[in-house]
Scaffold this active site. Structure first.
Site, PDB file in Angstrom:
ATOM      1  N   CYS A 295       0.814  -1.217   0.000  1.00  0.00           N
ATOM      2  CA  CYS A 295       0.000   0.000   0.000  1.00  0.00           C
ATOM      3  C   CYS A 295       0.852   1.274   0.000  1.00  0.00           C
ATOM      4  O   CYS A 295       0.352   2.351  -0.303  1.00  0.00           O
ATOM      5  CB  CYS A 295      -0.932   0.017   1.208  1.00  0.00           C
ATOM      6  SG  CYS A 295      -1.978  -1.433   1.288  1.00  0.00           S
TER       7      CYS A 295
ATOM      8  N   HIS B 242      -2.957   7.108   2.916  1.00  0.00           N
ATOM      9  CA  HIS B 242      -3.468   5.823   2.439  1.00  0.00           C
ATOM     10  C   HIS B 242      -4.859   5.610   3.039  1.00  0.00           C
ATOM     11  O   HIS B 242      -5.073   5.831   4.226  1.00  0.00           O
ATOM     12  CB  HIS B 242      -2.518   4.697   2.863  1.00  0.00           C
ATOM     13  CG  HIS B 242      -3.049   3.344   2.528  1.00  0.00           C
ATOM     14  ND1 HIS B 242      -3.540   3.038   1.282  1.00  0.00           N
ATOM     15  CD2 HIS B 242      -3.188   2.224   3.274  1.00  0.00           C
ATOM     16  CE1 HIS B 242      -3.942   1.785   1.279  1.00  0.00           C
ATOM     17  NE2 HIS B 242      -3.754   1.269   2.476  1.00  0.00           N
TER      18      HIS B 242
ATOM     19  N   ASN C 273     -10.146   0.428   0.448  1.00  0.00           N
ATOM     20  CA  ASN C 273      -8.685   0.396   0.411  1.00  0.00           C
ATOM     21  C   ASN C 273      -8.230  -0.147  -0.941  1.00  0.00           C
ATOM     22  O   ASN C 273      -8.430  -1.329  -1.228  1.00  0.00           O
ATOM     23  CB  ASN C 273      -8.208  -0.496   1.565  1.00  0.00           C
ATOM     24  CG  ASN C 273      -6.699  -0.645   1.621  1.00  0.00           C
ATOM     25  OD1 ASN C 273      -5.987  -0.255   0.699  1.00  0.00           O
ATOM     26  ND2 ASN C 273      -6.214  -1.213   2.712  1.00  0.00           N
TER      27      ASN C 273
HETATM   28  O1  UT7 Z   1      -3.785  -1.395   3.541  1.00  0.00           O
HETATM   29  C1  UT7 Z   1      -2.958  -1.943   4.522  1.00  0.00           C
HETATM   30  C2  UT7 Z   1      -3.350  -1.460   5.778  1.00  0.00           C
HETATM   31  N1  UT7 Z   1      -4.549  -2.120   6.263  1.00  0.00           N
HETATM   32  C3  UT7 Z   1      -5.123  -1.581   7.278  1.00  0.00           C
HETATM   33  O2  UT7 Z   1      -4.714  -0.524   7.705  1.00  0.00           O
HETATM   34  C4  UT7 Z   1      -6.263  -2.306   7.980  1.00  0.00           C
HETATM   35  C5  UT7 Z   1      -6.107  -2.080   9.461  1.00  0.00           C
HETATM   36  N2  UT7 Z   1      -7.085  -2.736  10.277  1.00  0.00           N
HETATM   37  C6  UT7 Z   1      -8.376  -2.349  10.326  1.00  0.00           C
HETATM   38  O3  UT7 Z   1      -8.795  -1.468   9.606  1.00  0.00           O
HETATM   39  C7  UT7 Z   1      -9.272  -3.001  11.353  1.00  0.00           C
HETATM   40  O4  UT7 Z   1      -8.478  -3.761  12.222  1.00  0.00           O
HETATM   41  C8  UT7 Z   1     -10.394  -3.876  10.740  1.00  0.00           C
HETATM   42  C9  UT7 Z   1     -11.417  -3.003  10.067  1.00  0.00           C
HETATM   43  C10 UT7 Z   1      -9.802  -4.839   9.741  1.00  0.00           C
HETATM   44  C11 UT7 Z   1     -11.092  -4.657  11.825  1.00  0.00           C
HETATM   45  O5  UT7 Z   1     -11.608  -3.767  12.805  1.00  0.00           O
HETATM   46  P1  UT7 Z   1     -11.402  -4.082  14.353  1.00  0.00           P
HETATM   47  O6  UT7 Z   1     -12.100  -3.045  15.102  1.00  0.00           O
HETATM   48  O7  UT7 Z   1      -9.915  -4.236  14.555  1.00  0.00           O
HETATM   49  O8  UT7 Z   1     -12.192  -5.436  14.524  1.00  0.00           O
HETATM   50  P2  UT7 Z   1     -11.644  -6.852  14.983  1.00  0.00           P
HETATM   51  O9  UT7 Z   1     -10.781  -7.458  13.931  1.00  0.00           O
HETATM   52  O10 UT7 Z   1     -11.070  -6.702  16.349  1.00  0.00           O
HETATM   53  O11 UT7 Z   1     -12.986  -7.648  15.067  1.00  0.00           O
HETATM   54  C12 UT7 Z   1     -13.992  -7.296  16.004  1.00  0.00           C
HETATM   55  C13 UT7 Z   1     -15.170  -8.244  15.818  1.00  0.00           C
HETATM   56  C14 UT7 Z   1     -14.782  -9.714  15.771  1.00  0.00           C
HETATM   57  O12 UT7 Z   1     -15.789 -10.425  16.435  1.00  0.00           O
HETATM   58  P3  UT7 Z   1     -15.573 -10.928  17.952  1.00  0.00           P
HETATM   59  O13 UT7 Z   1     -14.376 -11.810  17.893  1.00  0.00           O
HETATM   60  O14 UT7 Z   1     -15.354  -9.698  18.763  1.00  0.00           O
HETATM   61  O15 UT7 Z   1     -16.857 -11.639  18.245  1.00  0.00           O
HETATM   62  C15 UT7 Z   1     -14.820 -10.057  14.313  1.00  0.00           C
HETATM   63  O16 UT7 Z   1     -15.133 -11.406  14.079  1.00  0.00           O
HETATM   64  O17 UT7 Z   1     -15.799  -7.965  14.561  1.00  0.00           O
HETATM   65  C16 UT7 Z   1     -15.943  -9.179  13.838  1.00  0.00           C
HETATM   66  N3  UT7 Z   1     -15.849  -8.856  12.419  1.00  0.00           N
HETATM   67  C17 UT7 Z   1     -16.930  -8.524  11.696  1.00  0.00           C
HETATM   68  N4  UT7 Z   1     -18.230  -8.408  12.010  1.00  0.00           N
HETATM   69  C18 UT7 Z   1     -19.068  -8.030  11.036  1.00  0.00           C
HETATM   70  C19 UT7 Z   1     -14.747  -8.807  11.626  1.00  0.00           C
HETATM   71  N5  UT7 Z   1     -15.097  -8.442  10.383  1.00  0.00           N
HETATM   72  C20 UT7 Z   1     -16.437  -8.257  10.412  1.00  0.00           C
HETATM   73  C21 UT7 Z   1     -17.372  -7.885   9.430  1.00  0.00           C
HETATM   74  N6  UT7 Z   1     -18.666  -7.772   9.796  1.00  0.00           N
HETATM   75  N7  UT7 Z   1     -17.017  -7.590   8.157  1.00  0.00           N
END
Ligand code: UT7
Length: 332
Positions: A114, A255, A285
């Protein structure tokens, strides 16, 4: 012509017309528009039609940038394409683009995920400063949708396809110029965001395909934390090299991965969020294409003005991070 300065002489971008909304994705995996919007800021993204390659999007963007620079493809001295979704493992997608636009110059791909576009701007600036080449086409282009597991809700909601291009050359009278660049990498964190298979480490096999190792895998929260830290540091460092302060930034082109990351970076460096260009709500993204498309859009929508101090900053797999400080001029 101010010989010692390197400027962006023309910009272009191209987005596929097909829109995939959060509501469309609700029908594909267990997610909701509400979750995607509140956790990421994304509402929709563009997806390339089946059979469209990264070089197809990049070629459209490149032709616009070359025209806007007032040049012809045969004027180019070098082509650099930043991408993580190349047409093929080899040849370089940049070589395919060279053929499609009718250029005759050397061409290579740059792999910084990225962060690829600001990395490529810095590389191109160095070549032009060293007088190796006069005009260089730099692109960030992705058809990343072909590398996403559309059954994995933790990644499939995040990404989109697109391409942006810039033609660099000796800065023109009253034109913009790159003041400073800053590049960073940390290979210790290379496991957090990757496509594990398809390379020499894990060649493609029936088993690798069944395990889905040819798709993007990400430890979201680790990537999130590093993105905030390194993008903030990159802005601070590139400003230091430019002899400028955060107060002087008129437009930050970051980004476009997650709105919460952008808010956190703005908070950390004490920059009002109004000065941050945001289009991730419309495109998601787009990896290397994100900052390339954002720069083009910001230069056209009035957010970048004459004499603005513009800072591009990105973060990505590797981990990699990069920033460029640009003094805008009256010509794009
Ligand atoms: O381009 C390279 C750079 N990339 C990035 O910068 C991405 C960086 N990371 C992020 O943007 C975030 O970490 C995400 C958007 C990917 C995830 O957000 P988060 O607040 O870190 O969520 P999480 O991964 O901690 O997940 C929280 C909960 C989980 O459920 P439990 O375990 O708490 O029950 C996931 O299973 O959200 C759940 N979850 C979803 N729920 C509904 C994960 N994806 C989804 C989804 N819809 N699409």
């Amino acid at each position: 012509m101010t010989k010692e300065r390197v400027g962006i002489l023309g910009l272009g971008s191209y987005l596929p017309s097909k829109v995939l909304t959060n509501f469309d994705i609700e029908k594909m995996v267990d997610t909701s528009d509400e979750w995607i919007r509140t956790r990421t800021g994304i509402r929709e993204r563009r997806i390339a039609e089946k059979g469209t390659a990264t070089s197809d999007l990049a070629t459209r963007a490149a032709k616009i940038a070359i025209k806007n620079a007032g040049l012809k493809a045969t004027d180019l001295g070098l082509i650099i394409c930043a991408t993580i979704s190349p047409d093929m493992s080899f040849p370089a997608t940049a070589c395919v683009i060279q053929r499609k636009i009718g250029a005759k110059c050397p061409a290579f791909d740059l792999a910084a995920a990225c962060s690829g576009f600001p990395f490529a701007l810095a590389v191109a600036e160095g070549f032009i400063r060293a007088k190796m080449y006069q005009y260089i086409l730099v692109m960030g282009a992705e058809v990343i949708s072909n590398f996403i597991n559309w059954k994995d809700r933790s990644t499939c909601v995040l990404f989109g396809d697109g391409a942006g291009a810039a033609v660099l050359g000796p800065a023109r009278k009253d034109g913009n110029y790159i003041i400073s660049s800053f590049l960073g990498s940390d290979g210790k964190q290379s496991d957090f965001l990757k496509i594990p298979a398809g390379g020499s480490a894990i060649p493609t096999t029936k088993e690798s395909l069944e395990a889905g190792l040819h798709f993007v895998q990400m430890e979201g929260s680790e990537v999130f934390k590093s993105a905030v830290k390194t993008m903030s540091e990159a802005v601070t460092e590139v400003l230091k090299r430019a002899g400028a302060t955060v107060d002087e930034i008129d437009c930050l082109i970051p980004h476009q991965a997650n709105l919460r990351i952008l808010n956190a970076v703005a908070n950390r460096i004490h920059l009002p969020i109004e000065k941050v260009f945001i289009n991730l709500d419309r495109y998601g993204n787009m990896s290397a294409a994100s900052t390339a498309v954002a720069l083009d859009e910001a230069s056209k929508n009035g957010m970048i003005k004459k004499h603005s101090l513009v800072v591009i900053v990105a973060f990505g797999s590797g981990f990699t991070w990069a920033a460029n400080a640009i003094r805008w001029g009256s010509i794009v």
